[in-house]
Write a protein that holds these residues in place. Structure first.
Motif, short mmCIF file in Angstrom:
data_model
loop_
_atom_site.label_atom_id
_atom_site.label_comp_id
_atom_site.label_asym_id
_atom_site.label_seq_id
_atom_site.Cartn_x
_atom_site.Cartn_y
_atom_site.Cartn_z
N ALA B 250 0.84 -1.20 0.00
CA ALA B 250 0.00 0.00 0.00
C ALA B 250 0.87 1.25 0.00
O ALA B 250 0.60 2.20 -0.76
CB ALA B 250 -0.91 -0.01 1.22
N ALA B 251 1.94 1.26 0.82
CA ALA B 251 2.83 2.42 0.86
C ALA B 251 3.47 2.65 -0.52
O ALA B 251 3.54 3.77 -1.01
CB ALA B 251 3.92 2.20 1.91
N ALA B 252 3.91 1.54 -1.16
CA ALA B 252 4.52 1.66 -2.48
C ALA B 252 3.53 2.23 -3.49
O ALA B 252 3.88 3.08 -4.32
CB ALA B 252 5.03 0.29 -2.95
N VAL B 253 2.28 1.76 -3.41
CA VAL B 253 1.26 2.22 -4.36
C VAL B 253 0.90 3.68 -4.11
O VAL B 253 0.79 4.48 -5.05
CB VAL B 253 0.01 1.31 -4.28
CG1 VAL B 253 -1.14 1.92 -5.05
CG2 VAL B 253 0.33 -0.07 -4.83
N ILE B 254 0.76 4.06 -2.82
CA ILE B 254 0.51 5.47 -2.51
C ILE B 254 1.65 6.31 -3.08
O ILE B 254 1.45 7.39 -3.61
CB ILE B 254 0.39 5.69 -0.98
CG1 ILE B 254 -0.89 5.02 -0.46
CG2 ILE B 254 0.37 7.18 -0.65
CD1 ILE B 254 -1.02 5.05 1.06
N GLY B 255 2.86 5.77 -3.02
CA GLY B 255 4.03 6.49 -3.50
C GLY B 255 4.13 6.56 -5.01
O GLY B 255 5.02 7.21 -5.55
N GLY B 256 3.26 5.86 -5.73
CA GLY B 256 3.27 5.98 -7.18
C GLY B 256 3.67 4.72 -7.92
O GLY B 256 3.89 4.74 -9.13
N ALA B 257 3.79 3.59 -7.22
CA ALA B 257 4.14 2.35 -7.92
C ALA B 257 2.92 1.81 -8.65
O ALA B 257 1.80 1.94 -8.17
CB ALA B 257 4.65 1.31 -6.92
N SER B 258 3.19 1.25 -9.84
CA SER B 258 2.11 0.61 -10.58
C SER B 258 2.29 -0.89 -10.48
O SER B 258 3.38 -1.41 -10.75
CB SER B 258 2.16 1.05 -12.04
OG SER B 258 1.55 0.09 -12.86
N LEU B 259 1.23 -1.61 -10.12
CA LEU B 259 1.37 -3.05 -9.93
C LEU B 259 1.60 -3.78 -11.24
O LEU B 259 1.92 -4.96 -11.26
CB LEU B 259 0.16 -3.63 -9.19
CG LEU B 259 0.12 -3.31 -7.69
CD1 LEU B 259 -1.07 -3.96 -7.03
CD2 LEU B 259 1.40 -3.73 -6.99
N SER B 260 1.44 -3.09 -12.37
CA SER B 260 1.77 -3.73 -13.64
C SER B 260 3.24 -3.52 -14.00
O SER B 260 3.69 -3.91 -15.07
CB SER B 260 0.86 -3.25 -14.75
OG SER B 260 0.79 -1.85 -14.75
N GLY B 261 4.00 -2.90 -13.10
CA GLY B 261 5.43 -2.80 -13.30
C GLY B 261 5.87 -1.55 -14.04
O GLY B 261 5.07 -0.86 -14.67
N GLY B 262 7.18 -1.28 -13.97
CA GLY B 262 7.74 -0.18 -14.74
C GLY B 262 7.73 1.17 -14.04
O GLY B 262 8.46 2.06 -14.43
N GLN B 263 6.89 1.29 -13.03
CA GLN B 263 6.79 2.59 -12.36
C GLN B 263 6.83 2.44 -10.85
O GLN B 263 6.22 1.52 -10.31
CB GLN B 263 5.48 3.29 -12.74
CG GLN B 263 5.51 3.79 -14.15
CD GLN B 263 4.14 4.27 -14.59
OE1 GLN B 263 3.27 4.54 -13.77
NE2 GLN B 263 3.97 4.35 -15.89
N GLY B 264 7.52 3.36 -10.20
CA GLY B 264 7.57 3.35 -8.75
C GLY B 264 8.48 4.46 -8.30
O GLY B 264 9.37 4.89 -9.03
N ASN B 265 8.22 4.96 -7.07
CA ASN B 265 9.00 6.06 -6.57
C ASN B 265 9.38 5.75 -5.12
O ASN B 265 8.52 5.51 -4.29
CB ASN B 265 8.15 7.34 -6.65
CG ASN B 265 8.97 8.57 -6.32
OD1 ASN B 265 9.65 8.61 -5.30
ND2 ASN B 265 8.90 9.55 -7.18
N LEU B 266 10.69 5.74 -4.87
CA LEU B 266 11.16 5.34 -3.55
C LEU B 266 10.83 6.37 -2.50
O LEU B 266 10.37 6.04 -1.40
CB LEU B 266 12.66 5.09 -3.59
CG LEU B 266 13.16 3.76 -4.17
CD1 LEU B 266 12.43 2.59 -3.57
CD2 LEU B 266 13.07 3.72 -5.67
N VAL B 267 11.06 7.65 -2.81
CA VAL B 267 10.71 8.71 -1.85
C VAL B 267 9.21 8.66 -1.60
O VAL B 267 8.74 8.75 -0.47
CB VAL B 267 11.14 10.10 -2.40
CG1 VAL B 267 10.75 11.18 -1.42
CG2 VAL B 267 12.63 10.12 -2.67
#
Lengths: 477, 319
Positions: B250-267
């Motif tokens: 959930a934290a990763a998704v709130i941060g902008g990660a897409s569960l289909s891959g290719g996108q995500g933001n660590l900060v």
């Protein structure tokens, strides 16, 4: 000099490529042409090392090519790019120096490379998903240049480009040619081949049937080599009486201009075929009629139907067989019986016994090879699955059949059975609209043949008299 | 080229949520000790979210994260108990995570069974391992004082640190992971694989190796999260961190990660963990019930996903 010696490859019982040899010198463009399914894409994949031939070998400058040595780069028809990377990263993907790297430096290199190719306007730092398709294609070619690949294979590179973008691509091909690259170019369109190619190899049914300099061929020769085969006589054609009109299209335009301004009428007692190349919009035409794609403008009149939903169609005896059997043609996990009765279920309860007994009738009638009506469809061969898809229309007592490539990829026995069923249906007053990539089949059973070319329905011929060359010419000109 | 504003928006939203609670309970929520407490509460999920973001960006998923955290607290506590060495305990936690991650990665790439199934299996099995080696009861090690200091309350003379040392480890990890995704070949290969695996393979990226590396890296982060949990609770607890993997995702998704891959933001993932902890703490402080918190957290994730979809649509229209 790229040289292929005696390449052969069979998929099961189908010979995709049979003893094909040719050579392509550096600094020249070789066009590879042939009908759908003639083995062009298989040939390119072998050259690129993605498929291994069962016989023969490929050499570059008298050295056998090994996969992974980056001598040959294939630009795929379906673009092989990562939408989340930048343009620069896609060009150098797999070649980014590591472990640390500088995006700015990579973008400079990409920009230099793209400028040298004549495309300085492509933003190297932009995410690839934001670029138009024409620019994305250039990125794939740039990938070949970044690897200094001497051989570049282009698989139908213009299929999704506008006229202006095509010109830029031709210019790029000439630039690459001047750099001494060997270029293989697959296309259906004669005008394009004349524009960029020096030499030509023509394939038919996996065999090389002609080769030479493009200037030595006139269009009619090329077309004859592409289709040159006789129509077999297992196509039944009983006396059919043309009756009332069941389907009328008036200037029908669908999503993405597929189809574009199509007009056609289909009557009881006739089989109308739709010919054309892959991507000409045949599938889209049928799916638009059946309500699976949106109508943008124009009119579809099916019987007296107001709504164009698939459900409404089935209820008024219009049936559809999909080209993609596994995708939306049949439900492979369901049984034969369930598949046949699927569009015509009544009531709330599933009555398996009843379904089995009606299914058995169609199994016998069409000669579907299965253990029993309860067998899941995935256990059946492609031909028998297709018979089941067709049996749905008979079970639903359809009088308008929309058949998208009904015989693609199935065995000859099943084909003959389906031809006979279609002929019988037409004779008892059903109307059939079918697409096919196999011209002899259309010529064999259709009363009229419409030809589609880039979304347009360009011509309608008499199915009994039209020759392959005319149909092919309409498709590619 | 359109600029991506989603991270500033997320940080702004977090500050707004924080201020909203601060207005409701001014005395408590605006104190430095509250910030300290917030970091302490979000630390385990936050560190795990960094690891899981890499896995998600590469197109994978890891459902075993919570079990790995619990197993790491157990192995860490047992090592501490037997050796008395904090260094050995730290090593045990990290190694446990790394080995579990490697195992997941190798099974996924060799078996080709899909990360959902494989990590579902290891979620169950690793929880069992944790129970087995701890003899089905919590391990209370004779802990030297400073294992607790990673997450302990700050005393008067180290007040200057503002947040506990574990929090600083989290900050450094966030920065390092964010940098590595953007500025290393490995990071770009992770994005490439999640974006279009076939293309990456055609271009000579060693897809399986990179995938295994993301699971191993993720596992090490879950091990580190386990260490922080051990530090806070002083207990090796086989039944801790239940469902933590879902909070991390959930934290990763709130941060902008897409569960289909290719996108995500660590900060973004770290801020996502802070957002969830803020809601949790805020609701407690204001006196809202647990069920309100859960609904609120769900709504926040929904909003984050909706914003992300809208942004994706805008970007593709711009193209």
């Amino acid at each position: 000099m790229l040289r292929a010696h005696g390449l052969s490859l069979a998929f099961g019982a189908t010979l995709a490529l049979q003893d094909v040899s040719f050579s392509a010198p550096a600094g020249r463009v070789l066009a590879v042409i042939g009908e759908n399914g003639s083995g062009k894409s298989t040939l390119l994949k072998i050259l690129a090392g993605e498929l291994r031939p069962q016989a023969g070998q490929v050499e570059w400058n008298d050295q056998p090519l090994r996969p992974g040595d980056d001598q040959v780069l294939l630009v795929h028809q379906e673009l092989a790019l990562c939408p989340d990377l930048t343009a620069a990263e896609n060009i150098f993907l797999g070649r980014i120096p590591g472990p640390r790297y500088s995006p700015a430096q990579l973008q400079d290199r990409a920009h230099d490379l793209l400028s040298g190719m004549g495309f300085p306007e492509i933003p190297a730092a932009a995410p690839t998903r934001a670029l138009p398709i024409s620019q994305r294609q250039i990125l794939e070619i740039a990938r070949a240049e970044a690897r200094d690949a001497p051989v570049i294979l282009l698989d139908e590179p213009t299929s999704s480009l506008t006229q202006a973008d095509k010109q830029k691509l031709y210019d790029l091909i000439r630039t690459l040619k001047a750099r001494g690259r060997t270029i293989l170019f697959v296309s259906h369109f004669l005008e394009e081949i004349r524009e960029v190619a020096d030499d030509v190899v023509i394939l038919r049914d996996g065999n090389k049937v002609a080769e030479g300099q493009i200037g030595d061929f006139i269009d009619a020769d090329i077309v004859r080599h592409m289709v040159g085969r006789s129509v077999d006589d297992f196509f039944p054609r009983s006396d059919r009486t043309r009756g009332e009109c069941l389907l009328t299209l008036e200037n029908l335009t669908g999503t993405d201009d597929m189809p574009r301004q199509a007009s056609l009428q289909v009557h009881r007692g006739e089989i109308v075929g739709v010919a054309g190349l892959n991507g000409a919009g045949r599938t889209e035409l049928l799916r638009t009629i059946f309500g699976l794609r949106e109508v943008k403008s124009g009119r579809v009149q099916v019987k007296n139907l107001a709504s164009l939903s698939p459900r409404a169609h089935w209820r008024t005896q219009t049936g559809f067989v999909s080209e993609e059997r596994k995708l939306d043609g049949v439900a492979t996990d369901l049984s034969v019986a369930e598949n046949i009765t699927l569009p015509r279920r009544q009531g709330f309860l599933n009555r398996p016994a009843e379904g089995r007994s009606v299914a058995q009738r169609w199994i016998d009638e069409l000669g579907v090879k299965c253990k029993d009506p309860d067998q899941p469809l995935q256990d059946l061969s492609g031909g028998n699955q297709q018979k089941v898809a067709f049996a749905r229309l008979l079970h639903a007592e359809c009088d308008l059949f929309l058949l998208d490539e009904p015989t693609r990829g199935i065995d000859v026995g099943s084909k003959i059975e389906l031809y006979a069923q279609m002929d019988a249906a037409a004779q008892r007053g059903c109307a059939i609209l079918m697409t096919s990539s196999y011209l002899p089949e259309l010529q064999g059973i259709c009363d009229r043949i419409a030809v589609m070319n880039r979304g347009r329905l360009v011509a309608i011929h008499d199915g009994r008299t039209v020759d392959s060359a005319t149909l092919m010419a309409d498709s590619i000109q | 080229m359109k600029k991506d504003h989603s991270l500033p928006i997320l940080i702004g939203a977090w500050i707004l949520i924080y201020l909203a609670f601060a207005v409701a309970k001014p005395g408590v929520f605006l104190s430095l000790s509250n910030v300290e407490q917030l970091v302490r509460q979000s630390l385990v999920i936050g560190l795990g979210a960094l690891g899981i973001t890499y896995i998600i960006v590469a197109g994978g998923i890891d459902l075993s994260a919570g079990s790995v955290v619990a197993l790491a607290t157990v192995t860490g506590a047992m090592t501490l108990d037997q050796t008395g060495s904090v260094g050995a305990a730290i090593g045990a936690c990290l190694l446990t995570g790394l080995v579990c991650g490697l195992l997941n990665g190798v099974l996924i790439t060799r078996l080709g069974a899909g990360p959902f199934i494989v990590t579902l299996v290891s979620m169950l099995a690793l929880r069992g391992v944790a129970k087995g080696i701890s003899g089905e009861k919590p391990v209370y090690p004779e802990a030297p004082q400073w294992i607790g200091q990673f997450t302990g309350a700050l005393t008067a003379d180290n007040r200057w640190m503002i947040i506990p040392p574990g929090g600083w480890i989290w900050v450094v990890c966030t920065a390092a992971f964010a940098w590595a995704l953007r500025y290393t070949t490995f990071g770009r290969n992770v994005v490439a694989i999640g974006s279009n695996e076939a293309a990456a393979r055609v271009c000579g990226v060693q897809v399986n190796r990179v995938k295994v590396a993301t699971y191993a890296l993720g596992g090490a982060m879950f091990g580190l999260a386990g260490l922080m949990l051990l530090s806070r609770t002083r207990t090796g607890d086989m039944s801790s961190a239940m469902g933590a993997e879902l909070s991390m995702i959930a934290a990763a998704v709130i941060g902008g990660a897409s569960l289909s891959g290719g996108q995500g933001n660590l900060v973004g993932a770290s801020v996502g963990a802070l957002v969830m902890a803020t809601i949790n703490m805020g609701c407690n402080t204001v006196g809202l019930s647990n069920w309100v918190q859960e609904i609120l957290t769900g709504v926040i994730i929904l909003v984050a996903v909706a914003v992300d979809r809208l942004r994706a649509r805008q970007l593709s229209v711009a193209g």
